[in-house]
Scaffold this active site. Structure first.
Site, short mmCIF file in Angstrom:
data_model
loop_
_atom_site.label_atom_id
_atom_site.label_comp_id
_atom_site.label_asym_id
_atom_site.label_seq_id
_atom_site.Cartn_x
_atom_site.Cartn_y
_atom_site.Cartn_z
N GLU A 246 0.84 -1.21 0.00
CA GLU A 246 0.00 0.00 0.00
C GLU A 246 0.87 1.25 0.00
O GLU A 246 0.53 2.25 -0.63
CB GLU A 246 -0.95 -0.01 1.20
CG GLU A 246 -2.18 -0.88 1.01
CD GLU A 246 -1.88 -2.37 1.09
OE1 GLU A 246 -0.76 -2.73 1.52
OE2 GLU A 246 -2.75 -3.15 0.71
N HIS B 211 -10.13 -5.85 9.14
CA HIS B 211 -10.74 -5.59 7.83
C HIS B 211 -12.12 -4.97 7.97
O HIS B 211 -12.96 -5.11 7.09
CB HIS B 211 -10.86 -6.89 7.02
CG HIS B 211 -9.56 -7.60 6.79
ND1 HIS B 211 -8.94 -8.35 7.77
CD2 HIS B 211 -8.76 -7.64 5.70
CE1 HIS B 211 -7.82 -8.86 7.28
NE2 HIS B 211 -7.67 -8.44 6.03
#
Lengths: 420, 336
Positions: free
Chosen positions: B68, B137
């Site tokens: 990321e 998540h």
């Protein structure tokens, strides 16, 4: 969290109460419902029961005067630590207490506003809106009694206070009166029934032609203030006082249900000032009344529970639309309004019986008088009309319930107009 | 624009609305490129980019490696040098890996370089709980980024806004962070055709009432609306404000409503403490609308714990419709 024991509001205009005596001492075990303490108000002394089970802690001193809604002690659960009162203990000299503001916590607890006692000495719980209203009108917030949670002074308390001051400045106990803007001829006075208000005349008014209209509203109804004394003689005196205040030479009177009974009493008391009397489904002509229906309306706190009862007031139930019910409920949202009307019902219709009898008054009244009644009235039976003396005209309407002025405004107006 | 079929079409899902916005933006401006993990051949972790890879090819729909920090850095660099990248995170939680690029670079460069460059990057974050994806998540971290001057942060709750806010974001000269609640991807709604922009920084008043003001974000706006329907049946009429944008915040819409109702409740999925509700509450407390308050302010937010995996526990740690109903009733009926 200990259970707060608060000074209860036991009558309508009570601002504070005095602790006469405790039945238990600090540290004693109490159960819910046990007699806890005696209070004295302006009007009465009464016993207050325990709101919970546990140990009484930090009771205020006997003789202390405490504002309604404010704590007079706490009940702790067995084993609950009670090192300090939840926020500084009141003394008999100081009825207000330390503030414990609701804390936002990072430990996962809900954002409870502390239910402990509050108010630094001399400070009051009041909503910001209530404070700004009071400030704008230039009076001390401290002079107002709060009816919100934990005695919080809310906007409605300020508005009620303002209204009360205005009406006190006017005449002491007069009823709210609204007048139509225009019209010529002898004025018509309209008085609505129990648990209704001046808006109930709207449909009839648009059929009444061009006469000046004066609508009165019963105490605790519409815009009228709540009165302490709500027996029939008190109400009749208030109506008379309001009527006298109008300084009319002559008036036609139209009253519905309880309003009919009160205007009949007025016609009896002021015969020279009354041009005619129209009684629509009047109370006072017999003991029977539908107590269940009255109680149902009084009890309702939501439109869902009010609607089914309102439908019983009319013959054609489709007239009672959802929006009508919601509007009616909005007018009843104020707890103080409902409480005032309950007190009235208790005095006027104890145990579902009409506690006042105006047949003698009806026999004495000499002005032209007529009675209109719906034959499907489920509140008061139409055959009460038959108790009227012979010179009273009786109009019985088929397919109409307790509210002819709403159910058949054209026909009611025609009957009235023909006789004015 | 001829014929009925051109004018009338069925509802689109939230994910389809986003894909349509991407397609329109790519079609009208070749500077628009998509970047992210598995957004190409695979079509995205939540199948949002779908078949755009087939239509625009690997030059404009770029699968990035599993980093990321690296991916976000490339997107920001590309934005500085003239492209209009839209970078997709697989889960908003992974923003934590890219914070250096987002917070220290994207948000600061225009300011630190005296306006010589801007960073017109868009970052899309699938967010929120309710999918059984557990603690790493399922978070709602929009308030982290909402705290950073230099970023814009939006949370569309409807397919129409998902498309309109994304198109606005792509046009915007500065970095815009879009939080897309994962449970919303399949919800459907009417979506206007063609190119349109939903302004960033404007809240939507979804329902008009007078009893209280509910300010909600993302999926909580939908839950609040549904609760408001039930409240209306009980005689409680709520103004429901879908905030849509948390940086900048539409202050005037909130304050005007509070002046009218006197009662404020904030509903958001992120952790309650130091969250969006705290900002809204403080904003009201600091303004003239304070003088119109009739009761304490109420916040309903996420619990002070990681999102649990167990589905029942997962439900219990974020506000649900019955919680909103009860809190609104307590607020309006004078129990707090």
């Amino acid at each position: 969290m200990p259970v707060e024991v608060i000074m209860p509001k036991v009558d309508m205009d009570m601002a504070s109460g005095k602790i006469l005596a405790w039945h238990v001492s600090a540290g004693d075990e109490v159960s819910k419902g046990d007699p806890l303490f005696d209070i004295e108000t302006d009007k009465a002394a009464m016993e207050v029961e325990s709101p919970g089970d546990g140990i009484l802690r930090f009771p205020v001193d006997e003789g202390a005067v405490v504002q309604i809604g404010r704590p007079v002690g706490w009940i702790y659960a067995d084993g609950e630590v009670a090192s300090d009162p939840p926020g500084g203990i009141p003394s008999s000299k100081d009825e207000f207490r330390q503030s414990v503001p609701g804390e936002a916590t990072a430990d996962g607890s809900r954002n409870n506003i502390s239910s402990g006692p509050d108010n630094i000495s001399g400070k009051f719980r009041a909503s910001p809106l209530a404070r700004s209203l009071a400030r704008a009108d230039g009076f001390e917030i401290a002079t107002i009694v709060g009816t919100g949670p934990r005695g919080r002074i809310e906007a409605k308390d300020v508005r009620n206070y303002q209204a009360r001051r205005e009406s006190e400045a006017d005449t002491s106990d007069a009823l709210a009166v609204s007048e139509s803007a225009s019209g010529t001829g002898t004025p018509i006075i309209l008085l609505h029934g129990f648990a209704s208000d001046a808006k109930s005349w709207t449909r009839l008014e648009s059929n009444l032609g061009q006469r000046p209209l004066v609508r009165m509203e019963l105490p605790g109804h519409g815009r009228s203030q709540i009165l302490k004394a709500v027996g029939f003689p008190d109400l009749a005196a208030t109506v008379r006082q309001t009527f006298d205040g109008l300084n009319l030479d002559k008036a036609h009177l139209i009253g519905h249900s309880l309003g009919g009974a009160l205007l009949l009493d007025l016609a009896n008391a002021r015969p020279d000032l009354v041009a005619s009397l129209t009684l629509i489904a009047p109370a006072g002509l017999g003991p029977e009344i539908n107590g269940e229906l009255l109680a149902g309306i009084l009890r309702a706190t939501r439109s869902e529970s009010l609607g089914p009862w309102l439908k019983k007031l009319v013959a054609d139930e489709s007239l009672v639309t959802e929006s009508y019910v919601q509007a009616a409920m909005r007018d009843r949202m104020e707890q103080s309004t409902r409480a005032a009307q309950e007190a009235m019902a208790d005095a006027l219709f104890p145990d579902g019986v009409q506690a006042f009898d105006l047949r003698a008054a009806l026999a004495r009244v000499e002005v032209p008088t007529r009675i209109l009644w719906g034959k499907q009235d489920r509140m008061i039976q139409w055959n009460h009309a038959l108790r009227a003396p012979g010179r009273v005209a009786i109009h019985l309407l088929d397919g109409i319930g307790h509210m002819p002025q709403i159910e058949a405004p054209e026909e009611v107006a025609r009957i009235i107009e023909a006789n004015l | 624009m001829s014929g009925r079929s051109e004018r009338v079409r069925g509802k689109l899902s939230y994910a389809e609305a986003i894909r349509e916005a991407l397609d329109i933006a790519m079609d009208r401006d070749e500077r628009v490129v998509l970047m992210g993990e598995d957004i190409g051949v695979y079509g995205g972790a939540f199948q949002v980019t779908g078949d755009l890879f087939g239509k625009y090819g690997p030059e404009r729909v770029i699968d990035t490696p599993i980093s990321e920090l690296g991916g976000a850095g490339v997107a920001i660099g590309a934005a500085m040098t003239g492209l209009r990248p839209v970078f997709e995170f697989q889960f908003s939680d992974f923003a934590a890996l890219a914070m250096e690029q987002i917070v220290n670079q994207a948000a600061k460069l225009r300011y630190m370089l005296g306006g010589a460059v801007s960073v017109p990057v868009v970052m899309r974050f699938p967010a929120g709980s309710g999918t059984g994806a557990a603690a790493q998540h399922s978070q709602s971290i929009e308030a982290w980024l909402g705290h950073v001057p230099g970023l814009k942060v939006v949370q569309p709750s409807t397919p129409e806004d998902a498309k309109g806010l994304l198109l606005s974001a792509i046009e915007d000269p500065d970095p815009v962070m879009i939080f897309e609640h994962k449970l919303l991807y399949k919800t459907k709604g009417h979506v206007p055709r063609g190119h349109y922009e939903t302004p960033i920084g404007e809240a939507a008043l979804r329902r008009i009432g007078h009893s209280l003001t509910i300010v909600a974000t993302s999926i909580m706006a939908r839950k609040s609306l549904s609760a408001a329907e039930e409240l209306a049946r009980q005689g409680i009429h709520a103004d429901v404000i879908d905030l849509r944008s948390i940086r900048p915040i539409d202050r005037e819409t909130v304050l005007a409503s509070v002046r009218k109702t006197g009662r404020l409740m904030c509903v958001y999925e992120g952790v309650k403490t130091l969250g969006i509700g705290a900002e809204i509450s403080a904003m009201v407390a600091e303004s003239d609308a304070f003088d119109f308050l009739e009761a304490p302010i109420v916040r309903l937010g996420g619990a002070e714990c990681p999102i649990p995996y167990n589905p029942e526990l997962e439900k219990s740690v974020v506000p649900q419709e019955p919680d909103i109903l009860e809190a609104a009733r307590n607020l309006v009926q004078g129990r707090i």
